[in-house]
Design an enzyme around this catalytic site. Structure first.
Site, PDB file in Angstrom:
ATOM      1  CG  ASP A   9       2.307 -57.721   3.809  1.00  8.29           C
ATOM      2  OD1 ASP A   9       2.146 -58.682   3.040  1.00  8.29           O
ATOM      3  OD2 ASP A   9       3.232 -57.673   4.645  1.00  8.29           O
ATOM      4  CG  ASP A 110       2.071 -62.146   0.345  1.00  7.79           C
ATOM      5  OD1 ASP A 110       2.873 -61.600  -0.428  1.00  7.79           O
ATOM      6  OD2 ASP A 110       2.417 -62.660   1.426  1.00  7.79           O
ATOM      7  CD  GLU A 111       5.065 -57.327  -0.369  1.00  4.84           C
ATOM      8  OE1 GLU A 111       5.047 -56.326   0.378  1.00  4.84           O
ATOM      9  OE2 GLU A 111       6.065 -58.058  -0.504  1.00  4.84           O
TER      10      GLU A 111
END
Length: 418
Positions: A9, A110-111
């Protein structure tokens, strides 16, 4: 050998990526000053998408209105979002991770999850590997990540949310009692605001108290979502990382709403429209869906999704809509909704025979003729509506729910009579 899964993350992704761009120009690091990423203060998109640690010290929260953030910190610096730039950094991150393994399931920009099991032999320990990946991202790409490590996706995600930034955390099953159970119930994945309020009324305040509760009792108050939360509190989760190629084998549709949906009724009208679209595409492709996923993007730009099996496999608008509503009721925490999506997966040919075990068969035998007729009616109706829309356009036939909405809109905005 048990599965080992990483959840990776990016720390305050939008702010970090914007900061890197400013550093390239020789400007100060936005991460070191009170700064937020958000929209225009006068627009409806004016919410905080990301914040720096100094901004957090003033009490600025992700998701709150930009105007409210400025009240807390008048010297706050605001930068507008740049989604094209975010996509570039996200692509670089995924390319770096794929240099280790292709077994990556991207959850958002983003993860992602990374299945470490197949490459474990290359490292002395999973923790050593996580530190290598984390440090490479910082040194080569310029931003930091948290990495959570466990035996399933749920626990890996919980672990990555521990102390930030630039950290590696483990949450193996044997660590649940000490690391996860003392946490407040609101920290549990999928425990939305509405669910947390119900649990607190039941005097359940920590994840450990939830784990030790009676799941049947929880189902009475929170339906199937109560049992799901109980399973999560006990560390039970999926350990299968679904790579991009597999996820692509599906049919879906999503829509960004012109106005945030704030009620269940508004959201379910959108789900009905999406279910009709997905059902129509399934029938056109000659496919049935064995699984359905509902995605929600809140006005705060936080994404959540959940999946369930469809048994038996289906292509009916009605069945897809019913399952989507069940998932929505489990997911939604009451926050205004910016985007809704439905995705059908585990596709099979519509002519494929339905596999049934003995219990399925007995249930089939018990069905009444009337129920079978109802199912046939749904199929015939869907096909008929498909033909009408094909000939006369998508708006040729409209559900009563949408018609009522249109009538209300016309009442509010009457045309000038001349």
């Amino acid at each position: 050998m048990r599965h080992i899964i990483f959840h990776i993350d990016v720390n305050s992704a939008y702010l970090s990526w914007t900061a890197i761009e400013y550093l390239k120009r020789g400007e100060e690091d936005l991460r070191g000053i009170p700064c937020i990423i958000g929209g225009d203060k006068k627009s409806r998109h004016g919410v905080v998408l990301a914040k720096s640690i100094p901004a957090k010290a003033y009490g600025v929260r992700t998701g709150e209105p930009v105007v409210s953030a400025f009240r807390k910190c008048p010297m706050l610096r605001l930068e507008p979002p740049d989604h094209k730039m975010y996509a570039r950094y996200s692509k670089r991150l995924m390319e770096l991770l794929k240099s280790y393994t292709p077994d990556i399931e991207q959850l958002s920009i983003d993860e992602c999850f990374l299945d470490f099991t197949g490459i474990a032999h290359r490292f002395s320990t999973p923790i050593d590997a996580a530190f290598e990946i984390k440090n490479r991202i910082r040194e080569e790409l310029g931003f930091t990540v948290n990495i959570g490590i466990s035996t399933n996706k749920l626990l890996a995600k919980m672990a990555s949310d521990f102390q930030k930034p630039d950290r590696v955390h483990t949450l193996f099953p044997e660590e649940i009692r000490d690391k996860m159970w003392p946490l407040d119930i609101s920290e549990l994945y999928m425990a939305g605001r509405a669910s947390v309020e119900v649990l607190r009324k039941l005097e359940i305040r920590t994840i450990g108290e939830l784990a030790r509760s009676d799941p049947d009792y929880l189902e009475i108050h929170l339906k199937s979502h109560g049992r799901l939360l109980w399973e999560f509190a006990n560390g039970r989760g999926d350990d299968i990382v679904k790579a991009v190629g597999e996820e692509a084998k599906g049919i879906g549709n999503s829509t960004t709403l012109s106005e945030d949906a704030k009620t269940e009724e508004e959201a379910k009208k959108v789900l009905l429209m999406l279910a009709q679209s997905v059902g129509r595409r399934l029938r056109k492709a000659g496919k049935k869906a064995g699984s359905i996923t509902v995605e929600i993007r809140y006005a705060t730009f936080r994404n959540v999704s959940h999946q369930m099996q469809v048994t038996p496999s289906a292509q009916s608008d009605t069945i897809l809509y019913q399952r989507a509503c069940e998932l929505f009721e489990e997911l939604w925490d009451g926050t205004p909704i910016r985007l809704l999506g439905i995705r059908a997966s585990r596709l099979e040919e519509e002519s494929a025979p339905q596999q049934m075990n003995l219990f399925d068969y007995l249930e089939e035998v018990r069905e009444t003729k009337n129920e079978r007729k109802q199912d046939q009616k749904h199929r015939k109706l869907d096909r008929a509506l498909d033909e009408i829309r094909k000939k006369f356009g998508d708006d040729a036939v409209m559900r009563a729910a949408f018609l009522k909405k249109q009538e209300k809109k016309e009442e509010k905005d009457p045309q000038d009579q001349g």
